[in-house]
Design a protein around this motif. Structure first.
Motif, short mmCIF file in Angstrom:
data_model
loop_
_atom_site.label_atom_id
_atom_site.label_comp_id
_atom_site.label_asym_id
_atom_site.label_seq_id
_atom_site.Cartn_x
_atom_site.Cartn_y
_atom_site.Cartn_z
N ALA A 188 1.16 89.71 84.66
CA ALA A 188 0.74 89.61 83.26
C ALA A 188 -0.66 90.16 82.98
O ALA A 188 -0.87 90.75 81.91
CB ALA A 188 0.87 88.17 82.78
N PRO A 189 -1.66 90.02 83.86
CA PRO A 189 -2.96 90.59 83.54
C PRO A 189 -2.95 92.11 83.33
O PRO A 189 -3.80 92.64 82.63
CB PRO A 189 -3.84 90.21 84.74
CG PRO A 189 -3.23 88.95 85.23
CD PRO A 189 -1.75 89.14 85.03
N ILE A 207 0.08 86.64 75.17
CA ILE A 207 0.61 85.33 74.76
C ILE A 207 1.03 84.54 75.99
O ILE A 207 0.73 83.34 76.11
CB ILE A 207 1.77 85.51 73.76
CG1 ILE A 207 1.24 86.06 72.44
CG2 ILE A 207 2.52 84.20 73.56
CD1 ILE A 207 2.31 86.49 71.47
N PHE A 208 1.72 85.20 76.93
CA PHE A 208 2.12 84.52 78.17
C PHE A 208 0.91 84.02 78.95
O PHE A 208 0.90 82.91 79.48
CB PHE A 208 2.96 85.43 79.05
CG PHE A 208 4.37 85.64 78.59
CD1 PHE A 208 4.97 84.80 77.67
CD2 PHE A 208 5.11 86.71 79.08
CE1 PHE A 208 6.26 85.00 77.25
CE2 PHE A 208 6.41 86.92 78.66
CZ PHE A 208 7.00 86.06 77.74
N LEU A 209 -0.14 84.85 79.02
CA LEU A 209 -1.35 84.44 79.72
C LEU A 209 -2.00 83.25 79.04
O LEU A 209 -2.51 82.34 79.70
CB LEU A 209 -2.33 85.60 79.79
CG LEU A 209 -2.09 86.63 80.86
CD1 LEU A 209 -3.06 87.80 80.72
CD2 LEU A 209 -2.24 86.02 82.23
N GLY A 210 -2.01 83.24 77.72
CA GLY A 210 -2.58 82.11 76.99
C GLY A 210 -1.81 80.82 77.25
O GLY A 210 -2.41 79.77 77.48
N ILE A 211 -0.49 80.91 77.21
CA ILE A 211 0.34 79.73 77.49
C ILE A 211 0.12 79.25 78.92
O ILE A 211 -0.02 78.05 79.17
CB ILE A 211 1.83 80.04 77.23
CG1 ILE A 211 2.07 80.24 75.73
CG2 ILE A 211 2.73 78.94 77.78
CD1 ILE A 211 3.44 80.78 75.39
N ALA A 212 0.05 80.18 79.86
CA ALA A 212 -0.19 79.80 81.26
C ALA A 212 -1.56 79.16 81.43
O ALA A 212 -1.72 78.19 82.17
CB ALA A 212 -0.05 81.02 82.16
N LEU A 241 4.17 95.08 74.08
CA LEU A 241 4.35 94.39 75.36
C LEU A 241 3.03 93.80 75.84
O LEU A 241 3.00 92.72 76.45
CB LEU A 241 4.92 95.34 76.41
CG LEU A 241 6.40 95.68 76.24
CD1 LEU A 241 6.79 96.80 77.20
CD2 LEU A 241 7.26 94.46 76.47
N GLY A 242 1.92 94.48 75.57
CA GLY A 242 0.62 93.94 75.90
C GLY A 242 0.33 92.65 75.15
O GLY A 242 -0.22 91.70 75.70
N ILE A 243 0.73 92.59 73.88
CA ILE A 243 0.55 91.38 73.08
C ILE A 243 1.38 90.24 73.66
O ILE A 243 0.91 89.10 73.79
CB ILE A 243 0.92 91.64 71.60
CG1 ILE A 243 -0.12 92.54 70.96
CG2 ILE A 243 1.04 90.33 70.83
CD1 ILE A 243 0.26 93.03 69.57
N VAL A 244 2.62 90.53 74.04
CA VAL A 244 3.48 89.51 74.64
C VAL A 244 2.86 88.99 75.94
O VAL A 244 2.85 87.78 76.20
CB VAL A 244 4.91 90.06 74.89
CG1 VAL A 244 5.73 89.11 75.72
CG2 VAL A 244 5.58 90.34 73.56
N CYS A 245 2.31 89.89 76.75
CA CYS A 245 1.67 89.48 78.01
C CYS A 245 0.45 88.61 77.73
O CYS A 245 0.21 87.62 78.44
CB CYS A 245 1.25 90.70 78.82
SG CYS A 245 2.65 91.61 79.48
#
Length: 80
Positions: free
Chosen positions: A15-16, A55-60, A49-53
């Motif tokens: 994700a990073p 968001i995933f990083l924020g949730i993690a 896709l960068g935005i989705v990543c």
């Protein structure tokens, strides 16, 4: 092209790396608007896709902070 590849790698593998997809996608979209780049579709998908990543990083990150807080509370209360 870099935006799309980094966005895909960030989404499926690490994700990073999606941060690079977000940044390069934004740059490529600006270049398309200025007329110096010719394929806005790849830039747009890399950016998305960068935005989705991100968001995933924020949730993690939030999940990790809550988990760490929960472990700290358990440790300080004497449980475990």
């Amino acid at each position: 092209m870099i935006a799309l590849v980094s966005g895909i790698l960030g989404f499926f593998a690490c994700a990073p790396v999606g941060i690079a997809g977000f940044v390069y996608g934004r740059r490529a979209l600006a270049a398309c608007a200025a007329g110096t780049a010719s394929n806005p579709v790849m830039a747009r998908w890399g950016h998305r896709l960068g935005i989705v990543c991100l968001i995933f990083l924020g949730i993690a990150g939030v999940t990790a902070l809550f988990s760490l807080g929960f472990v700290m509370v358990l440790a300080l209360s004497g449980a475990a």
